[in-house]
Design an enzyme around this catalytic site. Structure first.
Site: not given
Length: 623
Positions: A287, A587
């Site tokens: 991520w 997100y």
């Protein structure tokens, strides 16, 4: 089977070659001192085309002669009969010939561990599907037709198959001739069998959640949902083999009766799809935004390619994020016969401390104003996990059906990175003492946000709470929607409600209802950690911002500010300044860069219980 084998007779090379040609390389191990009248197996036909059609397994690469040009393998579902023909070198005599069929999984089968089955030929069909059975369907000359039944709770995996002929030689020694079928028989779960705990009653559900190899994953935010077509590819080359290997790896390379239990199978799949533990998992999560040495998670559109790359490279594939983990899990589960679907939760909470709440901590800065501290808990725009369908014999009645599993590595469960299976019914009711990881999933869909001021010395002062932000528009693919074998149209992609089923009601009662609040109260009782008894501060104002999800790049940011006077004193309130902080976030809710702060003079006066709505806009040149 090593313990059944005896030394082969001494034969000349020409005779060996002739016998091997006759038996198409099938193996028969023959002891010495064999009487002439002993019956021999010449070949076995497993009727792969017919059996796989009956068992809904004819699309697997290993069963499809149009795609697989090598040796075909039988794939059958447990708890359902399949046909077999054995050709002997003379007619079979049930009164004199001692024939046994032997099925084995693992290196050394055991009757007590249910990794070995020895079947005698029967004349009648079994009364139920609880045990192995081999019944004679008919006999024509040297051929015998059989129907083989595997138990409804059979260990799934690659079974070997032998035919054993037992006889007494001229020295009164009991001997055995072993015919070894050259290919594995793959036994998988059976949602068509009423006695299998994976049973699904509706044909349309089985077609979607077991047989369909195409679908969607949903991304974005609750206000702006995007549809991403995905090819799961459970029938593609090597996918069944990889899935069975992963299952064995997940159980430490051992064959165990846990490999018959969908509860343990699903939990193990969620563990081996990620590569966080020392289990040779499929996907590495990333991520960071830096995907050097691999592919960006957004570039994947199919599970089969990921699994095939995993097999080819013999190492974990880089990189994945939640929707990729979920889509690979769908492929593995469906390959093994387990009903499975991908589910997206918008406004998904991540509780890191077991409080079953999302805790926002604030401290006063040098000017005496409260500033939010960076903490472990977060709220993701969306998070994608899986639901698998099976009964839960380990739970009280009523908690079977859809079960949450999650392969995305977030928190450890019993020492490893896995999550579930957690009963969706238990999550809805807030009954979180039931295994596995129900508390963590409950927080994802229904946690309250609680705000505290840090006073020091482990003292916290409640500032307020938000009860309706977490768990929005929980979504999965509609049955028979979108690209069911025909590809997704652009209209389907940009109109997600054409192919999206909202399953929020499965996870929670209507937001703010008495039932929903009771579920939250039940859940908090099972919390592993708490900042103390939460006493909400006196109510004063309620401020909401709406429509901020639909802002496009380059547009002005326009929000509707809703202010309501809910003061317990019922006094008039004047709101002069609205302070808004805007963050750029991933997100997963992680802020990127500094916040942009606006102080806007709005000048609103409200009587008790009065509500005001005001549009407020900030130009794109200021953002």
């Amino acid at each position: 089977m090593a313990w059944l084998k005896r030394a082969r007779k001494t034969m000349n090379e020409e005779k060996i070659k002739k016998e091997e040609e006759e038996r198409e390389k099938d193996v028969e191990i023959i002891p010495e001192n064999e009487p002439i009248e002993v019956i021999h197996v010449k070949w076995v036909d497993l009727h792969i085309p017919a059996n796989t059609k009956d068992h809904h397994t004819n699309r697997y690469y290993v069963t499809d002669k149009n795609r697989n040009k090598g040796k075909l393998e039988l794939v059958v579902r447990r708890g359902q009969e399949f046909k077999m023909t054995i050709l002997f070198d003379r007619p079979y005599d049930k009164n004199n010939d001692d024939i046994k069929l032997v099925f084995e999984i693992g290196l050394k089968g055991s009757l007590t561990k249910e990794t070995l089955a020895m079947l005698e030929l029967e004349d009648k069909q079994a009364e139920n599907t609880d045990d192995w059975n081999a019944r004679v369907l008919g006999q024509k000359g040297n051929e015998v037709e059989l129907m083989i039944l595997t138990p409804n709770d059979c260990i799934i995996g690659e079974w070997t198959f032998d035919v054993i002929t037992q006889f007494v030689d001229n020295k009164d020694v009991v001997n055995q001739i072993c015919y070894e079928y050259p290919e594995n028989i793959n036994i998988i779960l059976n949602p068509w069998c009423k006695d299998d705990t994976c049973y699904m009653e509706k044909e349309e559900d089985r077609n979607e959640y077991v047989l369909n190899d195409d679908g969607y994953v949903f991304q974005g935010s609750a206000g702006q949902i995007y549809t991403k077509p995905w090819h799961f590819g459970q029938y593609d080359k090597d996918i069944l083999d990889i899935s069975l290997r992963l299952l064995r790896v997940g159980f430490g390379g051992n064959i165990t009766n846990k490999m018959a239990d969908p509860v343990m199978i699903s939990r193990t799949i969620a563990m081996v799809v990620n590569a966080c533990d020392e289990d040779e998992g499929v996907l590495v999560g990333n991520w960071s935004g830096d995907y050097e040495g691999g592919r960006t998670p957004s570039s994947w559109s199919g599970s089969a390619k990921i699994l095939q790359k995993f097999l080819k490279d013999k190492q974990s594939v880089k990189y994945g994020q939640c929707w990729v983990f979920s889509a690979v899990t769908v492929a593995v589960c469906r390959a093994l016969g387990m009903p499975c679907r991908s589910v997206t939760n918008f406004g998904s909470a991540h509780d890191t401390d077991g409080s079953v709440t999302i805790d926002w901590l604030y401290e006063k800065n040098e000017h005496g104003k409260l500033e939010k501290k960076s903490g472990g808990d977060s709220i993701w725009n969306f998070h994608v996990w899986n639901e698998c369908w099976f009964e839960r014999p380990d739970l009280p009645p009523g908690y079977g059906g859809w079960q949450v599993i999650d392969a995305t590595p977030q928190e450890r469960s019993e020492g490893v990175f896995t999550c579930g299976p957690a009963s969706v019914t238990a999550i809805k009711k807030g009954e979180l003492s039931m295994p596995y990881d129900a508390a963590f999933v409950f927080a994802e869909v229904n946690a309250d946000i609680k705000k505290f001021e840090v006073l020091g010395g482990y003292q916290f002062d409640p500032l307020g709470e938000i009860t309706d932000r977490v768990g929005k528009k929980i979504s999965t693919k509609k049955i028979r929607s979108g690209n069911d074998g025909e590809g997704a149209s652009l209209r389907n992609l940009f109109d997600p409600d054409r192919n999206r089923e909202d399953v929020t009601c499965n996870y929670k009662f209507p937001e703010g209802s008495k039932e929903e609040r009771k579920a939250v109260e039940n859940a908090v009782k099972h919390a592993q950690f708490s900042y103390g008894d939460y006493v909400a501060p006196p109510k004063d104002l309620e401020v909401k911002l709406t429509d901020i999800d639909r802002v496009m790049i380059g547009e002005d940011l326009t929000v509707e500010v809703i202010v309501k006077n809910i003061s317990e004193s019922k006094e008039r309130r004047t709101i002069s300044v609205l302070t808004v902080e805007i963050y750029c976030c991933t997100y997963t809710g992680e802020p990127v860069g500094e916040a942009i702060k606006f102080d806007e003079h709005i000048g609103i006066e409200l009587n008790y219980n009065e509500c005001s709505r005001k549009l407020q806009s900030w130009g794109s040149n200021r953002l």
